[in-house]
Design a protein around this motif. Structure first.
Motif, PDB file in Angstrom:
ATOM      1  N   UNK A   1       0.830  -1.203   0.000  1.00 29.03           N
ATOM      2  CA  UNK A   1       0.000   0.000   0.000  1.00 29.03           C
ATOM      3  C   UNK A   1       0.864   1.252   0.000  1.00 29.03           C
ATOM      4  N   UNK A   2       1.960   1.233   0.740  1.00 26.75           N
ATOM      5  CA  UNK A   2       2.887   2.357   0.695  1.00 26.75           C
ATOM      6  C   UNK A   2       2.513   3.489   1.635  1.00 26.75           C
ATOM      7  N   UNK A   3       3.052   4.650   1.351  1.00 28.64           N
ATOM      8  CA  UNK A   3       2.964   5.814   2.226  1.00 28.64           C
ATOM      9  C   UNK A   3       1.527   6.339   2.288  1.00 28.64           C
ATOM     10  N   UNK A   4       0.999   6.474   3.498  1.00 27.67           N
ATOM     11  CA  UNK A   4      -0.367   6.989   3.671  1.00 27.67           C
ATOM     12  C   UNK A   4      -0.385   8.347   4.369  1.00 27.67           C
ATOM     13  N   UNK A   5       0.766   8.928   4.574  1.00 19.84           N
ATOM     14  CA  UNK A   5       0.821  10.204   5.297  1.00 19.84           C
ATOM     15  C   UNK A   5      -0.038  11.259   4.617  1.00 19.84           C
ATOM     16  N   UNK A   6      -0.906  11.879   5.428  1.00 20.48           N
ATOM     17  CA  UNK A   6      -1.757  12.949   4.940  1.00 20.48           C
ATOM     18  C   UNK A   6      -2.954  12.493   4.142  1.00 20.48           C
ATOM     19  N   UNK A   7      -3.144  11.185   3.991  1.00 18.41           N
ATOM     20  CA  UNK A   7      -4.245  10.678   3.186  1.00 18.41           C
ATOM     21  C   UNK A   7      -5.427  10.280   4.064  1.00 18.41           C
ATOM     22  N   UNK A   8      -6.622  10.469   3.534  1.00 16.51           N
ATOM     23  CA  UNK A   8      -7.820   9.966   4.200  1.00 16.51           C
ATOM     24  C   UNK A   8      -7.952   8.485   3.871  1.00 16.51           C
ATOM     25  N   UNK A   9      -8.219   7.676   4.906  1.00 13.13           N
ATOM     26  CA  UNK A   9      -8.230   6.218   4.738  1.00 13.13           C
ATOM     27  C   UNK A   9      -9.452   5.637   5.427  1.00 13.13           C
ATOM     28  N   UNK A  10     -10.185   4.821   4.697  1.00  9.34           N
ATOM     29  CA  UNK A  10     -11.350   4.114   5.226  1.00  9.34           C
ATOM     30  C   UNK A  10     -10.998   2.649   5.374  1.00  9.34           C
ATOM     31  N   UNK A  11     -11.107   2.132   6.597  1.00 10.81           N
ATOM     32  CA  UNK A  11     -10.798   0.732   6.897  1.00 10.81           C
ATOM     33  C   UNK A  11     -12.102  -0.014   7.113  1.00 10.81           C
ATOM     34  N   UNK A  12     -12.424  -0.904   6.202  1.00 11.73           N
ATOM     35  CA  UNK A  12     -13.647  -1.692   6.281  1.00 11.73           C
ATOM     36  C   UNK A  12     -13.427  -2.931   7.128  1.00 11.73           C
ATOM     37  N   UNK A  13     -14.403  -3.227   7.991  1.00  7.42           N
ATOM     38  CA  UNK A  13     -14.366  -4.409   8.867  1.00  7.42           C
ATOM     39  C   UNK A  13     -13.089  -4.393   9.715  1.00  7.42           C
ATOM     40  N   UNK A  14     -12.985  -3.388  10.548  1.00  8.88           N
ATOM     41  CA  UNK A  14     -11.743  -3.065  11.261  1.00  8.88           C
ATOM     42  C   UNK A  14     -11.589  -3.796  12.584  1.00  8.88           C
ATOM     43  N   UNK A  15     -12.563  -4.613  13.007  1.00 11.16           N
ATOM     44  CA  UNK A  15     -12.549  -5.265  14.315  1.00 11.16           C
ATOM     45  C   UNK A  15     -12.375  -4.187  15.394  1.00 11.16           C
ATOM     46  N   UNK A  16     -11.478  -4.378  16.371  1.00  7.17           N
ATOM     47  CA  UNK A  16     -11.399  -3.351  17.416  1.00  7.17           C
ATOM     48  C   UNK A  16     -10.292  -2.335  17.166  1.00  7.17           C
ATOM     49  N   UNK A  17      -9.924  -2.193  15.885  1.00  4.66           N
ATOM     50  CA  UNK A  17      -9.276  -0.968  15.459  1.00  4.66           C
ATOM     51  C   UNK A  17      -7.767  -0.899  15.461  1.00  4.66           C
ATOM     52  N   UNK A  18      -7.052  -1.989  15.744  1.00  2.00           N
ATOM     53  CA  UNK A  18      -5.601  -1.873  15.838  1.00  2.00           C
ATOM     54  C   UNK A  18      -4.972  -1.445  14.516  1.00  2.00           C
ATOM     55  N   UNK A  19      -5.406  -2.035  13.409  1.00  2.00           N
ATOM     56  CA  UNK A  19      -4.838  -1.636  12.116  1.00  2.00           C
ATOM     57  C   UNK A  19      -5.227  -0.206  11.760  1.00  2.00           C
ATOM     58  N   UNK A  20      -6.462   0.165  12.032  1.00  2.00           N
ATOM     59  CA  UNK A  20      -6.895   1.543  11.782  1.00  2.00           C
ATOM     60  C   UNK A  20      -6.003   2.517  12.534  1.00  2.00           C
ATOM     61  N   UNK A  21      -5.764   2.216  13.797  1.00  2.00           N
ATOM     62  CA  UNK A  21      -4.933   3.087  14.628  1.00  2.00           C
ATOM     63  C   UNK A  21      -3.478   3.049  14.179  1.00  2.00           C
ATOM     64  N   UNK A  22      -3.022   1.917  13.670  1.00  2.00           N
ATOM     65  CA  UNK A  22      -1.661   1.844  13.135  1.00  2.00           C
ATOM     66  C   UNK A  22      -1.517   2.739  11.906  1.00  2.00           C
ATOM     67  N   UNK A  23      -2.523   2.748  11.036  1.00  2.00           N
ATOM     68  CA  UNK A  23      -2.478   3.663   9.891  1.00  2.00           C
ATOM     69  C   UNK A  23      -2.507   5.119  10.369  1.00  2.00           C
ATOM     70  N   UNK A  24      -3.287   5.390  11.403  1.00  2.00           N
ATOM     71  CA  UNK A  24      -3.320   6.751  11.950  1.00  2.00           C
ATOM     72  C   UNK A  24      -1.947   7.154  12.481  1.00  2.00           C
ATOM     73  N   UNK A  25      -1.264   6.247  13.125  1.00  2.00           N
ATOM     74  CA  UNK A  25       0.092   6.531  13.605  1.00  2.00           C
ATOM     75  C   UNK A  25       1.045   6.840  12.457  1.00  2.00           C
ATOM     76  N   UNK A  26       0.774   6.270  11.286  1.00  2.00           N
ATOM     77  CA  UNK A  26       1.616   6.517  10.123  1.00  2.00           C
ATOM     78  C   UNK A  26       1.204   7.766   9.356  1.00  2.00           C
TER      79      UNK A  26
END
Length: 269
Positions: free
Chosen positions: A48-73
């Protein structure tokens, strides 16, 4: 339609049961995550590569660890999930970490009623579409929320892997979607065997042609399809870890695919 609603409701209850077990499990490594470890794997990070500054929609995120990891990036991340317990836990972790991710509780098929706007990236991963009977609706949701020029990326367990019994000795499930649910009853989680009350779950298998055709039918342009003979997770029976850190079914090592990834883009007008 009434049957589908009952299936979704049963699955929602199942994931509500699993969420507190997963939050405490060694599988999800939440203490390490809270200290700064990422929950993302090398495959999705590189593809997927660099997501800095991008809006990202995570479908079926469970309790959010990957979503929050993308937010950290650096992504402006939004996660959605069917389970209200999972979304509540994701919001709690978001507050504890001081991040700005948004979490929405919704069936993916009803997401347009619960979320507005478009995103530069739509992401989904590991154990997602097997809970959905109709991929045309799924792909339509992706196309609706993906802005022109945006990227859809997914990585998930390969449909070949879902054909086998739990011991990976016999093929018992169809490769193609029959639209009749695969019904099983579980009293434990895939994480570390933690138990919960017996509960039915409803799933559907989807072949690669169905997945790709559903996406391209919406106008998305396929960039790649990759297949991998390993998993980053020790989540099936008889898995052994290789020198690369990934896991394979011992007696089927490098003989069947365990993962696939897809990247697609939405053309500019």
């Amino acid at each position: 339609m009434e049957d589908l609603e009952n299936y979704f409701e049963s699955n929602r209850q199942l994931w509500n049961l699993r969420t507190p077990l997963h939050r405490k499990s060694a599988f999800y490594r939440v203490p390490a995550f809270m200290e700064g470890a990422t929950s993302l794997n090398r495959i999705e990070l590189e593809e997927l590569g660099d997501v800095r500054g991008k809006s990202l929609l995570h479908l079926q995120c469970h309790f959010g660890l990957d979503t929050l990891s993308w937010a950290r990036l650096g992504a402006k991340a939004t996660g959605i999930d069917l389970s209200d317990a999972a979304v509540e836990e994701a919001r709690r972790l978001n507050r504890q970490l001081g991040l700005d991710a948004l979490f929405v509780q919704s069936n993916i098929y009803n997401l347009q009623e619960n979320l507005h706007g478009q995103f530069e990236v739509v992401f989904t991963s590991y154990g997602t579409i097997g809970w959905l009977p109709d991929l045309e609706k799924w792909a339509g949701t992706i196309a609706h929320f993906l802005q022109p020029g945006g990227t859809f990326y997914m990585v998930d367990f390969h449909p070949v892997a879902w054909m086998f019994d739990d011991e990976f000795e016999k093929i018992i499930y169809p490769y193609h979607n029959t639209f009749e649910p695969i019904v099983t009853e579980s009293d434990h989680s895939y994480t570390d065997g933690s138990g919960h009350a017996p509960h039915k779950e409803y799933g559907w298998n989807h072949g690669l042609s169905e997945i790709i055709s559903s996406l391209t039918a919406t106008g998305l342009r396929l960039e790649f399809l990759h297949e991998f003979p390993y998993s980053p997770y020790n989540c099936f029976q008889h898995m052994v870890q290789g020198d690369d850190g990934n896991w394979r079914i011992e007696h089927l090592r490098d003989k069947i695919p365990l993962l696939y990834s897809i990247k697609a883009t939405k053309p500019l007008p």
